[in-house]
Write a protein that holds these residues in place. Structure first.
Motif, PDB file in Angstrom:
ATOM      1  N   LEU A 175      -1.413  -7.303  -2.660  1.00 24.60           N
ATOM      2  CA  LEU A 175      -2.137  -6.947  -3.728  1.00 24.60           C
ATOM      3  C   LEU A 175      -1.983  -5.442  -3.778  1.00 24.60           C
ATOM      4  O   LEU A 175      -2.021  -4.758  -4.917  1.00 24.60           O
ATOM      5  N   ARG A 176      -1.437  -4.661  -2.652  1.00 26.22           N
ATOM      6  CA  ARG A 176      -1.117  -3.171  -2.724  1.00 26.22           C
ATOM      7  C   ARG A 176       0.239  -2.964  -3.471  1.00 26.22           C
ATOM      8  O   ARG A 176       0.520  -1.777  -3.918  1.00 26.22           O
ATOM      9  N   GLN A 177       1.027  -3.898  -3.417  1.00 23.88           N
ATOM     10  CA  GLN A 177       2.396  -3.992  -3.972  1.00 23.88           C
ATOM     11  C   GLN A 177       2.524  -4.685  -5.554  1.00 23.88           C
ATOM     12  O   GLN A 177       3.679  -4.365  -6.293  1.00 23.88           O
ATOM     13  N   GLU A 225      -4.588 -10.813   5.550  1.00 21.55           N
ATOM     14  CA  GLU A 225      -3.649  -9.660   5.652  1.00 21.55           C
ATOM     15  C   GLU A 225      -2.448  -9.662   4.514  1.00 21.55           C
ATOM     16  O   GLU A 225      -2.304  -8.727   4.093  1.00 21.55           O
ATOM     17  N   HIS A 226      -1.865 -10.839   4.472  1.00 20.62           N
ATOM     18  CA  HIS A 226      -0.910 -11.149   3.677  1.00 20.62           C
ATOM     19  C   HIS A 226      -1.334 -10.933   2.310  1.00 20.62           C
ATOM     20  O   HIS A 226      -0.604 -10.165   1.381  1.00 20.62           O
ATOM     21  N   THR A 227      -2.290 -11.392   1.806  1.00 22.96           N
ATOM     22  CA  THR A 227      -3.002 -11.120   0.638  1.00 22.96           C
ATOM     23  C   THR A 227      -3.035  -9.636   0.257  1.00 22.96           C
ATOM     24  O   THR A 227      -2.912  -9.285  -0.920  1.00 22.96           O
ATOM     25  N   PHE A 281      -4.731  -0.415  -9.287  1.00 20.97           N
ATOM     26  CA  PHE A 281      -4.818  -0.345  -7.824  1.00 20.97           C
ATOM     27  C   PHE A 281      -4.799   1.114  -7.701  1.00 20.97           C
ATOM     28  O   PHE A 281      -3.877   1.704  -8.105  1.00 20.97           O
ATOM     29  N   ASP A 282      -5.705   1.805  -6.933  1.00 19.77           N
ATOM     30  CA  ASP A 282      -5.834   3.117  -6.318  1.00 19.77           C
ATOM     31  C   ASP A 282      -5.350   3.352  -5.105  1.00 19.77           C
ATOM     32  O   ASP A 282      -6.005   2.929  -4.107  1.00 19.77           O
TER      33      ASP A 282
END
Length: 373
Positions: free
Chosen positions: A131-133, A125-127, A157-158
């Motif tokens: 990745l989204r940020q 979850e942390h990863t 990233f979309d």
């Protein structure tokens, strides 16, 4: 060299005969190279094109099986030092502390492993959240991976679809990619971690010759106990078709390069019965043969300086990216395979110099051993 499950001995025998090597001459050749003590197989006789009639018999006897690298490494390198190259976090730490040019590590995915200046992503979850940020593009690879397995070049990233775009691969959801990172084992039972690092930009001259991508130069170094490190062989891994990595098995090419000057002496694609000597890059149509690779003397300085950090690793393989900012160490290895140097040059690696190195280094390693298990 990966052995081909569909190798057709009779087809190879027939093809080599059409090239001017009789059945009897081929069988004699194979008998000799198999008995050379260099682990050569009948398949490798054809893989390296040893059936070509113009090749001197003495040269055939100098070819080494790619599998021989592990024997050479065990004879010349203290096994207590192997981890320094196998573990990418450890090797980068050593190199970075020496001021060597290395890619910037942006994050480490592992329950507890750390790297200076980079966050540790401790869960799936942390990863995914990181990745989204994160900013893109970005390169990801296993800490103890080999042959570019488990690597990805993340291009973007979309936000709307919550997916990552990967070069040469399908888009994937962030959650699925994070899960893949954590589940990757690479043939082992342990999770040694995954690193996310910057994407290197090739030197303008490399971009002109090959297009985008970092095709590293494999630099093979031997370390004399008295004289120190020496560059023995250099092979340029020429990227083709926008591949994410420069490994030969991905359809890339390779070139034999003069280790002193950086001049491209010979370029090949394919192997065995499909081996082709070429002069130009298939994508850019630029002339590769005779090209002078950029920043060559600086590259030599970087390798020789860092090779001295590992005195007990007497047989070393370095992958150096020729980048916009100068030479960058992509990877360091204990030992090196022999397939690419031999394919690209058309010559066997077992020179008199390398043979003497093996003898001297093995003797030194045995004399230095304080005890045996």
């Amino acid at each position: 060299m990966a052995k081909s499950e569909d190798f057709d001995f009779m087809a190879a025998l027939t093809y080599a005969k059409s090239r001017g090597r009789s059945f009897f001459e081929q069988l004699v050749d194979i008998f000799r190279v198999v008995r050379s003590g260099l682990k050569m197989s009948p398949e490798e006789y054809y893989y390296y094109g040893l059936f070509e009639p113009e090749m001197p018999d003495e040269e055939r006897q100098r070819f080494i099986s790619d599998d021989f690298w592990i024997i050479a490494a065990m004879k010349t390198c203290d096994r207590e030092w192997w981890a320094i190259n196998h573990d990418k976090l450890l090797s980068q730490m050593v190199l970075q502390c020496n001021g060597a040019p290395v890619p910037t590590i942006r994050a480490v995915a592992h329950p507890y492993r750390k790297f200076p200046g980079a966050p540790t992503l401790t869960t799936i979850e942390h990863t995914a959240t990181w990745l989204r940020q994160a900013s893109y593009p970005m390169f990801s690879k296993p800490v103890t991976g080999v042959q570019s397995k488990g690597q990805s070049l993340l291009e973007s990233f979309d936000v709307e679809t919550d997916t990552l775009t990967r070069r040469k691969d399908e888009a994937i959801s962030v959650n699925d990619f994070a899960r893949q990172v954590w589940e990757y084992r690479g043939g082992t039972s342990s999770n040694d971690g995954h690193v996310f690092q910057e994407v290197l930009e090739a030197h303008p001259e490399i971009l002109r010759l090959c297009g985008p991508g970092i095709g590293a130069v494999r630099v093979i170094v031997v370390l004399d106990e008295q004289k120190g490190p020496k560059i023995l062989w250099t092979t340029w891994k020429v990227m083709v078709g926008g591949n994410i990595a420069d490994n030969f098995w991905r359809g890339n090419m390779c070139a034999h390069v003069d280790p002193e000057t950086g001049e491209v002496l010979r370029v090949i694609r394919g192997a065995g019965l499909d081996l082709e000597v070429v002069t130009k890059h298939p994508d850019t149509r630029e002339m590769l043969l005779g090209a002078m690779l950029p920043d060559w003397q600086r590259m030599r300085e970087v390798v020789l300086d860092c090779a001295s950090l590992m005195p007990k690793v007497r047989f070393q393989g370095w992958d150096i990216g020729l980048c916009k900012q100068g030479p960058v160490i992509v990877e360091s290895n204990t030992g090196s395979g022999f397939a690419l140097p031999q394919l690209s040059s058309g010559k066997g690696f077992m020179s008199d110099e390398f043979r003497q190195f093996l003898v001297d280094a093995e003797k030194s390693l045995k004399e230095g051993a304080e005890f045996e298990l």
